[in-house]
Structures are given as structure tokens and as C-alpha cells.
Scaffold this motif. Sequence first.
Motif, short mmCIF file in Angstrom:
data_model
loop_
_atom_site.label_atom_id
_atom_site.label_comp_id
_atom_site.label_asym_id
_atom_site.label_seq_id
_atom_site.Cartn_x
_atom_site.Cartn_y
_atom_site.Cartn_z
N LYS A 79 0.82 -1.21 0.00
CA LYS A 79 0.00 0.00 0.00
C LYS A 79 0.84 1.26 0.00
N GLY A 80 2.11 1.10 -0.36
CA GLY A 80 2.99 2.28 -0.46
C GLY A 80 4.13 2.25 0.53
N THR A 81 5.11 3.12 0.28
CA THR A 81 6.33 3.11 1.09
C THR A 81 6.08 3.53 2.54
N HIS A 83 3.26 3.05 4.24
CA HIS A 83 2.62 1.87 4.84
C HIS A 83 3.66 0.80 5.14
N ALA A 84 4.62 0.63 4.24
CA ALA A 84 5.67 -0.38 4.43
C ALA A 84 6.50 -0.06 5.68
N VAL A 85 6.94 1.18 5.82
CA VAL A 85 7.75 1.55 6.99
C VAL A 85 6.93 1.36 8.27
N LEU A 101 16.36 2.22 4.33
CA LEU A 101 17.12 1.72 3.18
C LEU A 101 16.20 0.87 2.30
N TYR A 102 16.71 0.48 1.14
CA TYR A 102 15.91 -0.26 0.16
C TYR A 102 16.63 -1.54 -0.25
N GLY A 103 15.90 -2.65 -0.16
CA GLY A 103 16.50 -3.96 -0.47
C GLY A 103 16.91 -4.09 -1.92
N ASP A 104 16.38 -3.25 -2.79
CA ASP A 104 16.71 -3.35 -4.22
C ASP A 104 17.61 -2.21 -4.68
N VAL A 105 18.22 -1.50 -3.73
CA VAL A 105 19.19 -0.44 -4.08
C VAL A 105 20.51 -0.83 -3.42
N TYR A 138 10.92 9.77 -10.63
CA TYR A 138 11.32 10.02 -9.24
C TYR A 138 10.43 11.08 -8.59
N GLY A 139 10.36 11.04 -7.27
CA GLY A 139 9.73 12.12 -6.52
C GLY A 139 10.62 13.35 -6.62
N ARG A 140 10.00 14.55 -6.80
CA ARG A 140 10.79 15.78 -6.94
C ARG A 140 10.85 16.51 -5.60
N VAL A 153 7.03 15.88 -4.16
CA VAL A 153 5.87 15.52 -4.96
C VAL A 153 6.24 14.34 -5.85
N GLU A 154 5.42 13.31 -5.83
CA GLU A 154 5.68 12.13 -6.64
C GLU A 154 5.49 12.47 -8.12
N SER A 155 6.25 11.78 -8.95
CA SER A 155 6.22 12.01 -10.40
C SER A 155 4.79 12.04 -10.95
N VAL A 168 15.93 15.12 -7.16
CA VAL A 168 14.97 14.05 -6.88
C VAL A 168 15.20 13.44 -5.49
N ASN A 169 14.15 12.78 -5.04
CA ASN A 169 14.21 12.02 -3.80
C ASN A 169 14.80 10.65 -4.11
N THR A 170 15.87 10.28 -3.41
CA THR A 170 16.45 8.94 -3.61
C THR A 170 15.68 7.90 -2.81
N GLY A 171 14.89 8.37 -1.83
CA GLY A 171 14.15 7.45 -0.96
C GLY A 171 14.84 7.27 0.38
C1 UD1 Z 1 9.86 6.01 -4.31
C2 UD1 Z 1 9.64 7.38 -3.72
C3 UD1 Z 1 10.13 8.44 -4.70
C4 UD1 Z 1 11.59 8.20 -5.02
C5 UD1 Z 1 11.80 6.78 -5.52
C6 UD1 Z 1 13.26 6.48 -5.61
C7 UD1 Z 1 7.65 7.21 -2.32
C8 UD1 Z 1 6.21 7.47 -2.24
N1 UD1 Z 1 8.22 7.55 -3.47
O1 UD1 Z 1 9.06 5.96 -5.47
O2 UD1 Z 1 9.96 9.73 -4.15
O3 UD1 Z 1 12.04 9.12 -5.99
O4 UD1 Z 1 11.24 5.83 -4.59
O5 UD1 Z 1 13.44 5.24 -6.24
O6 UD1 Z 1 8.27 6.77 -1.38
N2 UD1 Z 1 7.98 -0.85 -1.21
C9 UD1 Z 1 7.49 -1.70 -0.26
N3 UD1 Z 1 6.13 -1.70 -0.01
C10 UD1 Z 1 5.28 -0.88 -0.68
C11 UD1 Z 1 5.81 -0.01 -1.66
C12 UD1 Z 1 7.17 -0.02 -1.89
O7 UD1 Z 1 8.23 -2.45 0.36
O8 UD1 Z 1 4.08 -0.93 -0.39
C13 UD1 Z 1 9.42 -0.83 -1.46
C14 UD1 Z 1 9.75 -1.36 -2.84
O9 UD1 Z 1 10.07 -2.74 -2.78
C15 UD1 Z 1 10.97 -0.56 -3.23
C16 UD1 Z 1 10.79 0.76 -2.49
O10 UD1 Z 1 9.87 0.50 -1.46
O11 UD1 Z 1 12.14 -1.15 -2.77
C17 UD1 Z 1 10.33 1.89 -3.37
O12 UD1 Z 1 9.10 1.55 -3.92
P1 UD1 Z 1 8.70 1.99 -5.36
O13 UD1 Z 1 7.35 1.53 -5.63
O14 UD1 Z 1 9.78 1.61 -6.30
O15 UD1 Z 1 8.68 3.56 -5.16
P2 UD1 Z 1 8.66 4.62 -6.28
O16 UD1 Z 1 7.27 4.78 -6.74
O17 UD1 Z 1 9.71 4.35 -7.27
#
Ligand code: UD1
Length: 458
Positions: A79-81, A83-85, A101-105, A138-140, A153-155, A168-171
Amino acid sequence: MSTLLEIVILAAGQGKRMYSDTPKVLHHLAGRPLLAHVLESARTLKPAAVHVVYGHGGERVREAFAQAGVNWARQAEQKGTGHAVAQATPAVSDQATVLVLYGDVPLIRSQTLQELLQAAGSGSLALLTAELEQPAGYGRIIRDKAGQVTRIVESKDATPEEAAVREVNTGFLAVPATRLKKWLAGLRNHNVQGEYYLTDIIAMAVAEGVPIATRSPRDISEILGVNSKQELAQLERVYQNQRAQQLMEQGVTLRDPARFDVRGELRCGRDVVIDVNVVFEGKVVLGDGVHIGPNNVIRDTTVGERTQILPNCVIEESAIGSECRIGPFTRLRPGAQIADRVHLGNFVEVKKSRVGSGSKINHLSYVGDTTVGQGVNIGAGTIVCNYDGANKHPTTIGDNAFIGSNTALVAPVNVGAGATIGAGSVITKDAPEGELTLTRVPQSTKPGWKRPVKKSKS
Ligand code: UD1
Ligand code: CA
């Protein structure tokens, strides 16, 4: 850092664009899962706890990292980042600073993370941002006239004006746990994607007067994520190029840094030369002056000074002494212990055996479960028959023995020091030291014998 650090790694992404049954974070970069790279960077920061948010196929992720000593938080639905955190934060101490941090970065450097944590200090929210030529997707980062960050702001939600912003936001971000928890609880999903955006906490922080600090990575590759096999391959080359550059800085000669692969740990002495298409796996140590020819695969092995590995060898879990000449086309299997000045040649396979110094096995041989002394010469086509179909048996060959070509040594058997074995023998009993032993059928000649001739059809 005196404040308590807890790290949350988001790894719930399904990775649709990988077109794979394997969860994204289990795909390999440099021989290890993506998540392993992130965990390694995380650990260098000495966090009090690491929380991994897993989702799709996540049981496999948990199994693969069962020994990693992390806390697992399940995100059943993506349901989004934000929600994930929020799935991880209940287990996070209120005294902590949280780093996301991000498991895929996988290529984020711990130095960059340290700088981000310093920027967070004790009360700020620190964001890792980057200037990109092509910010699409990317988010700006939106700043006010004074240059202060006001929101992200998301793209997909951006106006054309916002979309033109290249920062951009790296996350990656760091934030005090109590504030994070409060803000996450206040997130709404009123946006184009209907998701709870982690990025919405920025505006909340600004509204409360919490300072937003930003830092940038030294290298853009640090913030690149893996969403497809193409991106995985790109990051693999970035990683391998970094390793290649490091080794060249230390003095290693690489014939072509673009054709170089380390999937593990490689330590090199001085004046090491590595030709093209060599794959190093696990822990490999190369002594001073070692030359590795093209097309070799070397895993978990030490190679002594000035040894040459000629082309096309496959070497695993072995120890090779100094001034040896190995290959071309030599196969060393686990437990090969090769002393100094040994020559092993074409199509020679050695398994779980010691080969003493100065010994030569130059052509087409199999040596398994054997102790070979010093100065031994093993002729072409010699086979140690170490397996009787049920059990393995040992063989010993004493110093300076000479084994004639095409000999079969049927284990268990001992060949004494200085013994000579006649070519073509099948040795089933111990051969005494210093003597010639052979099992050959005497050669004979039939005088005047004629070959048959084809009958003529009348
Ligand atoms: C996110 C950021 C964006 C940033 C970009 C960098 C948000 C809302 N947006 O966008 O600003 O520029 O990353 O790459 O944070 N994930 C979960 N559960 C979820 C959704 C995502 O675990 O419900 C994890 C994904 O596995 C991934 C990461 O979070 O590793 C980012 O998710 P992704 O959907 O790629 O985010 P973006 O839309 O790219
Ligand atoms: Ca992404």
C-alpha cells in the motif's frame, strides 16, 4: 553517533518487471542477493536493530536470511512506502533514529549513509537527494524561495512545473523514531496511486517546524534501484568496474577491466596480472607475481607467489603453492593441496589430494584421495581408481616415483618411493620402493601373418 540507530529496509516489492519467480531482493549481484549487499552496508553503521519489511514471496527471503539476525515485518499488501515503513515501526525503540534503506538499491555506500545520519543529528529529518539529468519517475524535491525543502511531490502527482525540477528524492532518509511514528499514523492515500507515501512526512515535518537537511551521494550509482534484468546487469557492471578500479589502484594489472568479475573477496599481492574473462568466487588470495591466464574460474582458493594459471582452468577450494604451472584445462576440485613448483597440465583432474613439491602431472590424468610425494612424475593417462562403486579408498605415491603412462592405480594401494611403474599397468597391490613394477602382457610377433583379404564376388 551517540544516538541509538535502527535501520528499516524495505524489501516487499514484488519486482514485476524482473519476470521471475524469485523475489526481487534475492536476485544476485556479484554472486550475492541484492539484500545481502544492503545488509552489509547497514551493518557497517553498527545499528541497534535492523528491520526488514518483506511481502511478496517473502517467506523465501526470510529463509535465505534466517541467520542474518534481523527483525522481520510482514507487509501483506503493498500500500505504499509509508505503509511499508509503518509495518516495522512498532518494533522500533522511541529513542532511536530511524534510517530507511531499500533492499533493491544495493550500491549505497556506508560513507554516504553516515553523512546522512550526521545531518539528521538528534532532531532533524535528513533526506538523500540527487540532481538527475532525467528525473522522470522520481519524486521531486520542492524548495521554497529561501532554498528550504517544503515537500516532495511524486512524479505521477507532479504539475509540469514541478516535473521540471531535477533534484529528486532517492528514498533514503533518516528521522527520529517518535516523530516518524506520529507522522506515519497521519498519512493519507489521497493521491493518484492511492498509496500511503513515505514522502508525505516531509510536508508534515515542515508544518511542525522540524528542520529538513539534505545530503547527496558521491556517485549516482549508489541510489540506483533494480527493477529489471537490464538494470541488474547495469549495476553488476558498475560494481565490477568499482572492484576493478580498486585493484588497479593497488597495482594489479587487469588486461581488460570491462571483462573482470569478482563474486566474493579477492586479495592480490604485488605484480599480479589477470587476463580477460576470469571469474573469482568466494575467497581467493593471489600471491605476489601470480599470473592468471584468460578464461579461468577460481573459487575459494589460495595461489602462491609467482604461480601461473594458464587458460581455461576450473579451480575450487584448493591451495596452490608458489612457482607452480597449472593448466591449460586443469580441473582442481575441493581439497586439492598443491605444493611448490608443481606442474599440472591439460585435462588433469585432482580431487582431495596432496601433490608434493616439484611433482608433475602433465596430461590427461585423474588423481583423487591420493598423497603424491615430491618429485613424482605421473605419466599421461594415469588414473587413480579411488572408488569401488561403494566406497572411496586412499592411494599413496612415494617421493620420486615414476608412473608410466596409462596406468590404473586401484585403491587402496601404495607406490613406494623411487618406484617405477611400467606403462599400461593395472596396479592392484603395493609396488615396492625403488623397483620396476609392471603388469603388462609381454609383446609378441607372429612372423609372416597376413591380413585377411575380401573374398571376390564371382
Ligand atoms: C519512491 C519514492 C520516490 C523516489 C523513488 C526512488 C515514495 C512514495 N516515493 O518511489 O519519491 O524518488 O522511490 O526510487 O516513497 N515498497 C514496499 N512496499 C510498498 C511499496 C514499496 O516495500 O508498499 C518498497 C519497494 O520494494 C521498493 C521501495 O519500497 O524497494 C520503493 O518503492 P517503489 O514503488 O519503487 O517507489 P517509487 O514509486 O519508485
Ligand atoms: Ca522505484
